[in-house]
Design a protein around this motif. Structure first.
Motif, mmCIF file in Angstrom:
data_model
loop_
_atom_site.group_PDB
_atom_site.id
_atom_site.type_symbol
_atom_site.label_atom_id
_atom_site.label_comp_id
_atom_site.label_asym_id
_atom_site.label_seq_id
_atom_site.Cartn_x
_atom_site.Cartn_y
_atom_site.Cartn_z
ATOM 1 N N MET A 170 5.072 -1.415 48.645
ATOM 2 C CA MET A 170 5.258 -0.006 48.435
ATOM 3 C C MET A 170 6.391 0.495 49.330
ATOM 4 N N GLN A 171 7.232 1.343 48.772
ATOM 5 C CA GLN A 171 8.322 1.934 49.541
ATOM 6 C C GLN A 171 7.853 3.205 50.243
ATOM 7 N N VAL A 172 8.514 3.546 51.328
ATOM 8 C CA VAL A 172 8.195 4.754 52.086
ATOM 9 C C VAL A 172 8.269 5.980 51.182
ATOM 10 N N SER A 173 9.208 6.017 50.257
ATOM 11 C CA SER A 173 9.379 7.175 49.373
ATOM 12 C C SER A 173 8.128 7.482 48.556
ATOM 13 N N GLU A 174 7.258 6.506 48.396
ATOM 14 C CA GLU A 174 6.047 6.696 47.600
ATOM 15 C C GLU A 174 4.922 7.376 48.372
ATOM 16 N N LEU A 199 14.584 7.763 66.061
ATOM 17 C CA LEU A 199 14.250 6.577 65.281
ATOM 18 C C LEU A 199 13.870 7.065 63.898
ATOM 19 N N TYR A 200 14.412 6.447 62.880
ATOM 20 C CA TYR A 200 14.175 6.882 61.502
ATOM 21 C C TYR A 200 14.020 5.653 60.629
ATOM 22 N N CYS A 201 13.609 5.906 59.412
ATOM 23 C CA CYS A 201 13.543 4.835 58.421
ATOM 24 C C CYS A 201 14.207 5.327 57.147
ATOM 25 N N TYR A 202 14.445 4.405 56.249
ATOM 26 C CA TYR A 202 15.038 4.732 54.957
ATOM 27 C C TYR A 202 13.944 4.902 53.912
ATOM 28 N N ALA A 203 14.199 5.749 52.942
ATOM 29 C CA ALA A 203 13.231 6.016 51.879
ATOM 30 C C ALA A 203 12.868 4.753 51.107
ATOM 31 N N ASP A 204 13.800 3.804 51.023
ATOM 32 C CA ASP A 204 13.518 2.587 50.259
ATOM 33 C C ASP A 204 13.015 1.431 51.131
ATOM 34 N N ASP A 205 12.709 1.717 52.412
ATOM 35 C CA ASP A 205 12.123 0.697 53.284
ATOM 36 C C ASP A 205 10.694 0.385 52.844
ATOM 37 N N MET A 241 6.386 1.711 63.572
ATOM 38 C CA MET A 241 5.835 2.914 64.191
ATOM 39 C C MET A 241 4.839 2.531 65.282
ATOM 40 N N GLY A 242 4.023 1.516 65.028
ATOM 41 C CA GLY A 242 3.085 1.048 66.037
ATOM 42 C C GLY A 242 3.801 0.488 67.247
ATOM 43 N N ASP A 243 4.818 -0.332 66.990
ATOM 44 C CA ASP A 243 5.583 -0.927 68.090
ATOM 45 C C ASP A 243 6.262 0.144 68.944
ATOM 46 N N GLN A 244 6.770 1.185 68.295
ATOM 47 C CA GLN A 244 7.503 2.241 69.001
ATOM 48 C C GLN A 244 6.599 3.377 69.480
ATOM 49 N N GLN A 245 5.314 3.288 69.179
ATOM 50 C CA GLN A 245 4.321 4.310 69.525
ATOM 51 C C GLN A 245 4.696 5.681 68.964
ATOM 52 N N LEU A 246 4.997 5.707 67.663
ATOM 53 C CA LEU A 246 5.346 6.945 66.966
ATOM 54 C C LEU A 246 4.266 7.303 65.957
ATOM 55 N N ARG A 247 3.941 8.573 65.883
ATOM 56 C CA ARG A 247 2.970 9.037 64.885
ATOM 57 C C ARG A 247 3.659 9.512 63.612
ATOM 58 N N ARG A 248 4.923 9.911 63.755
ATOM 59 C CA ARG A 248 5.707 10.405 62.619
ATOM 60 C C ARG A 248 7.122 9.880 62.728
ATOM 61 N N MET A 249 7.752 9.703 61.571
ATOM 62 C CA MET A 249 9.123 9.205 61.572
ATOM 63 C C MET A 249 9.902 9.907 60.456
ATOM 64 N N PRO A 250 11.085 10.421 60.780
ATOM 65 C CA PRO A 250 11.911 11.013 59.726
ATOM 66 C C PRO A 250 12.380 9.930 58.749
ATOM 67 N N ALA A 267 6.902 0.125 53.259
ATOM 68 C CA ALA A 267 5.960 0.930 54.042
ATOM 69 C C ALA A 267 5.245 0.110 55.105
ATOM 70 N N ASP A 268 4.903 -1.148 54.805
ATOM 71 C CA ASP A 268 4.219 -1.986 55.797
ATOM 72 C C ASP A 268 5.102 -2.245 57.009
ATOM 73 N N GLU A 269 6.382 -2.487 56.779
ATOM 74 C CA GLU A 269 7.307 -2.731 57.885
ATOM 75 C C GLU A 269 7.496 -1.471 58.731
ATOM 76 N N VAL A 270 7.578 -0.331 58.070
ATOM 77 C CA VAL A 270 7.730 0.935 58.796
ATOM 78 C C VAL A 270 6.483 1.205 59.625
ATOM 79 N N LEU A 271 5.314 0.967 59.049
ATOM 80 C CA LEU A 271 4.064 1.159 59.778
ATOM 81 C C LEU A 271 4.012 0.277 61.020
ATOM 82 N N GLU A 272 4.402 -0.968 60.882
ATOM 83 C CA GLU A 272 4.424 -1.882 62.026
ATOM 84 C C GLU A 272 5.406 -1.388 63.093
#
Length: 141
Positions: free
Chosen positions: A1-5, A76-82, A91-100, A84-89
């Protein structure tokens, strides 16, 4: 699943020239603790309620202090087509609750939170949240 979803698309943005009071009022209105800061259609920072409290109020700054003086400039940001599992990981590594979330032209298109990602996979989001919630600072002992 992509972040955009799973991201939130309707994102309020503060300007670096806005005051911290204006940013706090937006946060109050939308019931959020973070705002992306944008200028000329580009993401230039993030400001949180904690930034306002610690970087401005605690130092005796007035409510007309510009957002640029309290915001975090390193974003720190992510791309809409990244993925979702990688972004979640991440976010955990960077200790972020939200990411643009930005498009490939680096224009802000949304924001993704642990809550958005939790709808997708409770187990993975629980692991990320446990990383984010690691104790730190003076109260860690």
């Amino acid at each position: 699943m992509q972040v955009s979803e799973c991201m939130t698309r309707d994102v309020q943005v503060a300007s670096p020239d806005d005051t911290i009071q204006q940013a706090a009022q937006i946060m109050d209105r939308i019931d959020a603790g973070v705002l992306p800061v944008g200028q000329d259609e580009r993401l230039v920072g993030m400001i949180t309620d904690r930034d306002i409290a610690v970087r401005a109020v605690a130092k005796g700054r007035e409510c007309d202090t510009p957002v640029r003086e309290a915001m975090s400039g390193e974003v720190l940001y992510c791309y809409a087509d990244d993925d979702a599992d990688e972004v979640l990981e991440n976010m955990g590594d960077q200790q972020l609750r939200r990411m643009p979330v930005v498009d490939r032209d680096k224009r802000l298109v949304g924001i993704v939170s642990i809550g958005d990602l939790a709808k997708k996979d409770e187990r993975d989001s629980g692991e990320a949240l446990s990383q984010i919630a690691q104790p730190g600072g003076l109260h860690a002992t």
